[in-house]
Motif scaffolding. Structure first.
Motif, PDB file in Angstrom:
ATOM      1  N   GLU A 166      -3.625   4.731   1.034  1.00 53.39           N
ATOM      2  CA  GLU A 166      -2.600   5.631   0.784  1.00 53.39           C
ATOM      3  C   GLU A 166      -2.749   6.034  -0.702  1.00 53.39           C
ATOM      4  OE1 GLU A 166      -2.395   2.913   2.372  1.00 53.39           O
ATOM      5  OE2 GLU A 166      -1.601   3.547   4.685  1.00 53.39           O
ATOM      6  N   SER A 167      -2.202   7.185  -0.748  1.00 56.51           N
ATOM      7  CA  SER A 167      -2.259   7.903  -2.283  1.00 56.51           C
ATOM      8  C   SER A 167      -1.179   9.163  -2.091  1.00 56.51           C
ATOM      9  CB  SER A 167      -3.555   8.410  -2.744  1.00 56.51           C
ATOM     10  OG  SER A 167      -3.854   9.498  -1.923  1.00 56.51           O
ATOM     11  N   LYS A 191     -10.646   1.895   6.191  1.00 56.09           N
ATOM     12  CA  LYS A 191      -9.314   2.737   6.111  1.00 56.09           C
ATOM     13  C   LYS A 191      -9.249   3.446   4.807  1.00 56.09           C
ATOM     14  CE  LYS A 191      -4.413   2.185   5.887  1.00 56.09           C
ATOM     15  NZ  LYS A 191      -3.346   1.159   5.858  1.00 56.09           N
ATOM     16  N   VAL A 192      -8.773   4.574   4.729  1.00 56.56           N
ATOM     17  CA  VAL A 192      -8.606   5.419   3.652  1.00 56.56           C
ATOM     18  C   VAL A 192      -7.226   5.014   2.910  1.00 56.56           C
ATOM     19  CG1 VAL A 192      -8.091   7.850   2.740  1.00 56.56           C
ATOM     20  CG2 VAL A 192      -9.622   7.288   4.897  1.00 56.56           C
ATOM     21  N   ASN A 213       0.895  -1.233  -0.135  1.00 54.95           N
ATOM     22  CA  ASN A 213      -0.132  -0.064   0.097  1.00 54.95           C
ATOM     23  C   ASN A 213       1.027   1.309   0.037  1.00 54.95           C
ATOM     24  OD1 ASN A 213       0.832  -0.879   2.585  1.00 54.95           O
ATOM     25  ND2 ASN A 213      -0.388   0.777   3.512  1.00 54.95           N
ATOM     26  N   TRP A 239      -1.589  12.219  -3.362  1.00 50.56           N
ATOM     27  CA  TRP A 239      -2.064  13.652  -2.936  1.00 50.56           C
ATOM     28  C   TRP A 239      -2.427  13.487  -1.684  1.00 50.56           C
ATOM     29  CZ3 TRP A 239      -0.470  17.272  -5.751  1.00 50.56           C
ATOM     30  CH2 TRP A 239      -0.206  16.940  -7.217  1.00 50.56           C
ATOM     31  N   GLY A 240      -2.751  12.144  -1.109  1.00 50.64           N
ATOM     32  CA  GLY A 240      -3.067  12.289   0.331  1.00 50.64           C
ATOM     33  C   GLY A 240      -1.744  12.444   1.384  1.00 50.64           C
ATOM     34  N   ALA A 241      -0.629  11.857   0.703  1.00 49.81           N
ATOM     35  CA  ALA A 241       0.473  12.036   1.485  1.00 49.81           C
ATOM     36  C   ALA A 241       0.983  13.479   1.376  1.00 49.81           C
ATOM     37  CB  ALA A 241       1.630  10.995   0.899  1.00 49.81           C
ATOM     38  N   ARG A 291      -0.733  16.282   1.067  1.00 45.42           N
ATOM     39  CA  ARG A 291      -1.762  16.970   2.017  1.00 45.42           C
ATOM     40  C   ARG A 291      -1.451  16.701   3.667  1.00 45.42           C
ATOM     41  NH1 ARG A 291      -5.843  15.364  -1.756  1.00 45.42           N
ATOM     42  NH2 ARG A 291      -6.381  13.708  -0.686  1.00 45.42           N
ATOM     43  N   ALA A 292      -0.929  15.324   3.925  1.00 43.09           N
ATOM     44  CA  ALA A 292      -0.613  15.189   5.311  1.00 43.09           C
ATOM     45  C   ALA A 292       0.657  15.779   5.552  1.00 43.09           C
ATOM     46  CB  ALA A 292      -0.370  13.668   5.455  1.00 43.09           C
ATOM     47  N   LYS A 331       0.222  19.457   6.210  1.00 43.13           N
ATOM     48  CA  LYS A 331      -0.568  19.524   7.469  1.00 43.13           C
ATOM     49  C   LYS A 331       0.305  19.809   8.641  1.00 43.13           C
ATOM     50  CE  LYS A 331      -4.263  17.761  10.353  1.00 43.13           C
ATOM     51  NZ  LYS A 331      -5.350  16.666  10.278  1.00 43.13           N
ATOM     52  N   ASP A 378       0.661  10.704  12.473  1.00 43.82           N
ATOM     53  CA  ASP A 378      -0.291  10.144  11.514  1.00 43.82           C
ATOM     54  C   ASP A 378      -1.682  10.642  11.608  1.00 43.82           C
ATOM     55  OD1 ASP A 378       2.232   9.071  10.775  1.00 43.82           O
ATOM     56  OD2 ASP A 378       1.149   7.013  10.785  1.00 43.82           O
TER      57      ASP A 378
END
Length: 955
Positions: free
Chosen positions: A461-462, A458-459, A344, A464-466, A468-469, A472, A446
């Motif tokens: 992993e991607s 569970k969302v 993942n 763009w998600g990483a 954005r994280a 943040k 996390d």
């Protein structure tokens, strides 16, 4: 003119406090000697400039020291060399006293006068005090050295830890040395750059070609088996069509190549060095410190010098864990390990980054879509790991499988660990050093796992998600982080110790499967053909091999007796007859599994060996884990002060908790006054988890500051996550306390500081505690496999007697029951305790029992929901969802008090317990796990007993 300005060198990328300011802090704390106090008073007194009025500023008329201005970080050298302006102590800026304004003629006159005045005076007397007297530094912060090897590993306890090693204090990895005689200024300005460039990490990592793995006997046999299975599915015979068989072989071989290309790590020393610098900058921004015990660093340095691969096994909390160990080894100039990562995480950019840092990607689940074991994938994975270890790579993987969602250590997974055991048993690997690791954070980077604990998917992993994280987290303060390395122990020593135990247990059997053989065999335990004298010659101690180069030879091991139990004068308990019954090495190589990542074909002895080793590693890792400030505050608020408490009360409670942790050999990831620790932790947890109310902001009274936890869903689940770091510390105490409360037929809290006639026997208390420990076996590892859980419970009972909760009233005879064959006189002697509750002991017992109450509520509701499975089967996800709905209804009705009991993990652990007990059974169909009641419990009447057994412990 002499330079009176204090220099301000950089250290760790931040401005270091100058000597004057440090001296002033020690003076304020009254930590200076009388001589230094006198020096400080003379030093700090403002000087009267020439031409000024008595006691007044030359310009403003104010007393000296009041008319001041600030020089910021850019003016670190003040008004330049030769400035006569006196300077007081500053923090980030330098505070200066405004001096008189002289004309050029006056300046020249003053200079001439000062030269005449200072003529004949010793140069030392004309220097500033901070240049004459050395800087006074506080003593280094001491910490207990914990994480030593278990007593069951006597050879591993020697050699890596010395007396001086355990005396070292904690060290922040973000502070790097800045000594460089050639580039002093640049070293201070770019300390992380120079530090990373100075590290010698250009190791020559070996290359493992695909062809070497594909031609391995294990992979070749697995490919042949996969082709045979496919022909059987088509209803064809293996010899019916030679072309078809050859094409299927080529197809599976090409697939094995693709699997290897997708799986293999590609370590880049340049990328490791660059990432090391980036991590310095990122961690310096996100975290206040990344601390580790200096003795543990020296211990790992010594272990890296040995000619054995290091197996790093951290407890898994955050995705940052993938980087921490490699980053630390980079700083210690130790070769980076290959790191097992889930598929993942193979996302654009970040997947490439992990692969370059040593990551190799594996499937989270090894079953194929056809509900048949993917023997090709299993064989490729196991063979790649075996060749990597044989080549000399260090290895890292997370023994829990995935990140913990509850804050407690998860039950270990033995799949990857079985590769190590199999490599040793098969002779591929002579030995390896197992390194348990614990990583803890003040605040999890996390985020939280509330969605998953509430039953939502569970969302994934991607990229763009990483991104954005990352954006943040860069704007958030996450407090401190702490990494603890347990003492490395020998894989060979552990297996041989388990082998000895197994040999003793089966010595009375005439024919059995060899205990260490991973696969069933018709061979029995036969004496060795060697003579007793030759057997004694082969018994050599487990000593360290001479240090060699890091990379091991790919050739087969040349030691034919490395599986024999080593015997030394320090371990004389084994006789010659024991040595003569050691299993022949050829017996261990009699069969090889094509998919032995804990496949069903392994023997029970081998499976138990891997499970016990995995449990021991998790137990050791948790024992060396430091307790962070947020863990301590969350535990106190949820279990002692659920309705809130004043800052003064929490400060006293934290003092007591810290003393208790120290007495139990546990360390904390914080220091300083407990009052400041509470405020720091409350600030980090935030308003979403902690509510802080100040009655009167004009005062600084701690009694007027009230701190209360947010116990509403879903916030309480996240708060419980931080609290659960302390759950394994007090788990056994909580189990015995809950068992004691269940044995007493009255409300103990009603008899606080009052005499009570209730007595309990040690035998009943231990038996009741063992019963509860069995119910919660999937929640905690209460004792290492080498220790007796029953004896640990006896120790807790003795501790209860010392603290005054129970009092020993002697030994009494246990009367025989009516249906006994005895004559009815006499009986068995048992130790009896009288319950003596006090307000102080009941406060502690209440915290321990409340810690287990949400878990027992989850188990009770899960067992009560088994009635829905009578005469039917149900997907496990649907059953969990229905159980959560039932818990939600009970919370709204008020029959349950604690919202954290709705979490998914305790419900799933309850299902595992029920399945192990034989109450429910399961099978998979189209990747869906279905559960149903076993035949003996497929009625509501049969379920009543198990429901009552759990309900018995609910306080």
């Amino acid at each position: 003119m002499v330079d009176v300005m204090p220099t301000m060198p950089r250290r760790g990328g931040q401005w270091r406090k100058d000597s004057a300011h440090h001296h002033h802090l020690l003076y304020e704390r009254k930590e200076l000697s009388p001589q230094h106090q006198q020096q400080h008073q003379h030093w700090a007194a403002p000087k009267k400039p020439d031409g000024a009025k008595d006691g007044r500023d030359f310009q403003s008329g104010h007393p000296y020291g009041r008319s001041r201005k600030w020089i910021g970080r850019g003016g670190g050298r003040g008004s330049g060399r030769g400035s006569s302006t006196p300077h007081c102590h500053g923090g980030r800026g330098q505070e200066v006293v405004t001096g008189p304004r002289y004309s050029n003629r006056q300046r020249q006159s003053n200079y001439t006068r000062s030269q005449k005045t200072s003529h004949g005076i010793n140069l030392v007397d004309r220097l500033a005090d901070f240049k004459v007297h050395p800087t006074i530094h506080p003593d280094p912060l001491r910490r207990p050295f914990h994480g030593q090897c278990c007593p069951c590993l006597p050879f591993s306890t020697n050699g890596l830890v010395e007396g001086s090693t355990s005396q070292l204090g904690v060290h922040s990895l973000l502070r790097v040395p800045t000594s460089n005689t050639d580039w002093r200024y640049l070293t201070r300005q770019c300390c992380y750059v120079f530090h990373c460039l100075s590290l010698k990490v250009s190791f020559s990592y070996p290359t493992i070609p695909n062809q070497l793995i594909i031609k391995d006997e294990r992979v070749a046999s697995a490919i042949d088996q996969a082709v045979t299975d496919e022909l059987e599915d088509r209803g064809l015979d293996e010899g019916a069509d030679g072309k078809l068989y050859s094409s299927l072989i080529a197809k599976q071989t090409a697939r094995a190549h693709r699997l290897l290309n997708d799986m293999k790590a590609a370590i880049s020393t340049t990328l490791i060095r660059l990432t090391g610098y980036v991590l310095f900058k990122v961690f310096n921004r996100l975290l206040m410190s990344v601390t580790i015990h200096g003795g543990q660093l020296e211990m790992i340095d010594r272990a890296a010098q040995k000619d054995r691969p290091l197996i790093f096994l951290p407890l898994h909390r955050s995705h940052v864990d993938y980087l921490f160990v490699t980053w630390i080894l980079f700083n210690r100039q130790i070769p980076a390990p290959i790191v097992a990562a889930g598929e993942n995480l193979k996302i654009p950019v970040f997947g490439w980054l992990l692969r370059g840092l040593g990551g190799f990607f594996i499937k989270r689940r090894l079953e194929s879509n056809k509900s048949r074991k993917d023997v090709v994938y299993r064989s490729v994975l196991q063979t790649y790991m075996s060749h990597a270890l044989q080549s000399g790579f260090n290895l890292e993987f997370f023994i829990e499988g995935g990140r913990t969602r509850t804050g407690k250590p998860c039950m270990p997974k033995g799949g990857l660990l079985s590769v190590l055991v199999d490599a040793y048993v098969s002779g591929t690997l002579d030995d390896a050093l197992i390194v348990p690791i614990a990583i803890n954070y003040d605040k999890l980077l996390d985020g939280n796992f509330i969605r998953e604990q509430l039953g939502q998917n569970k969302v994934p992993e991607s990229f763009w998600g990483a991104v954005r994280a990352i954006i943040k987290v860069l704007s958030t303060n996450y407090g401190h982080s702490r990494i603890d390395f347990g003492q490395p122990f020998s894989l060979r020593e552990y297996i041989q110790g388990a082998k000895l135990q197994s040999l003793r247990s089966v010595a009375k059997l005439s024919s059995t499967t060899p205990p260490l053989s991973p696969y069933p065999s018709a061979m029995s335990l036969t004496p060795s053909s060697t003579s007793p004298q030759s057997s004694l010659t082969a018994l050599t101690p487990v000593t360290d091999a001479p240090a060699k180069c890091h990379h091991r030879s790919l050739s087969s091991p040349n030691t034919n007796n490395h599986l024999l139990l080593k015997q030394t004068l320090s371990n004389p308990g084994n006789s010659v007859s024991d040595a003569s019954t050691i299993i022949n090495k050829q017996n261990l190589h009699g069969a090889r599994s094509n998919s032995s990542l804990f496949g069903s074909e392994v023997t029970d002895e081998y499976r138990n060996l891997v499970k016990s080793l995995a449990a021991h590693i998790v137990y050791d890792s948790e024992k060396c884990q430091a307790i962070m400030s947020t863990n301590a505050l969350s535990w106190l608020l949820l279990n002692l002060f659920r309705e809130g408490a004043s800052l003064a009360t929490l400060t006293k409670a934290l003092d007591t908790l810290r003393e208790t942790l120290t007495a139990r050999g546990r360390d904390t990831g914080f220091s300083g006054e407990s009052r400041e620790v509470v405020k720091h932790a409350a600030k980090l947890l935030g308003a979403g988890l902690i509510r802080t109310e100040v009655s009167d902001s004009r005062t600084n009274d701690d009694e007027l500051t009230f701190i209360k936890p947010i116990t509403l869903l879903p916030n309480v689940i996240e708060l419980c996550y931080y609290s659960n770091a302390l759950a394994p510390v007090f788990a056994l105490d909580a189990i015995v306390a809950t068992a004691l409360v269940s044995l007493v037929d009255c409300d103990l809290w009603s008899y606080s500081d009052c005499p009570i006639d209730t007595v309990v026997s040690r035998e009943d208390l231990v038996a009741r505690s063992l019963s509860l420990a069995h119910i919660l076996e999937n929640e905690f590892i209460l004792a290492p496999p080498c220790a007796s859980l029953k004896m640990r419970i006896h120790d807790v009972v003795d501790r209860f007697a010392i603290m005054g909760l129970i009092a020993d009233i002697g030994v009494q005879n246990k009367q025989w029951t009516d249906d006994s064959d005895s004559d009815g006189v006499g009986g068995e002697s048992v130790q009896v305790f009288k319950v003596t509750p006090t307000s102080q002991t009941l406060e502690v017992v209440g915290a321990w029992t409340q810690m287990l109450t949400p878990l027992l509520d989850s188990y009770f509701c899960t067992a009560s929901g088994l009635c829905r499975l009578v005469n039917r089967q149900m997907p496990d996800k649907e059953f969990v969802h229905d159980t959560q709905t039932d818990i939600q209804a009970r919370l709204e009705q008020g029959s349950l008090k604690y919202g954290e009991s709705i979490a998914v993990d305790p419900i799933r652990n309850a299902l595992k317990f029920l399945e192990n007990k034989g109450i429910i059974e399961s099978y998979s169909h189209d990747n869906v796990r279905l559960i149903y009641l076993s035949r003996a419990f497929d009625a509501e009447e049969q379920l009543t007993a198990i429901i009552n057994d759990i309900d018995l412990f609910r306080c």
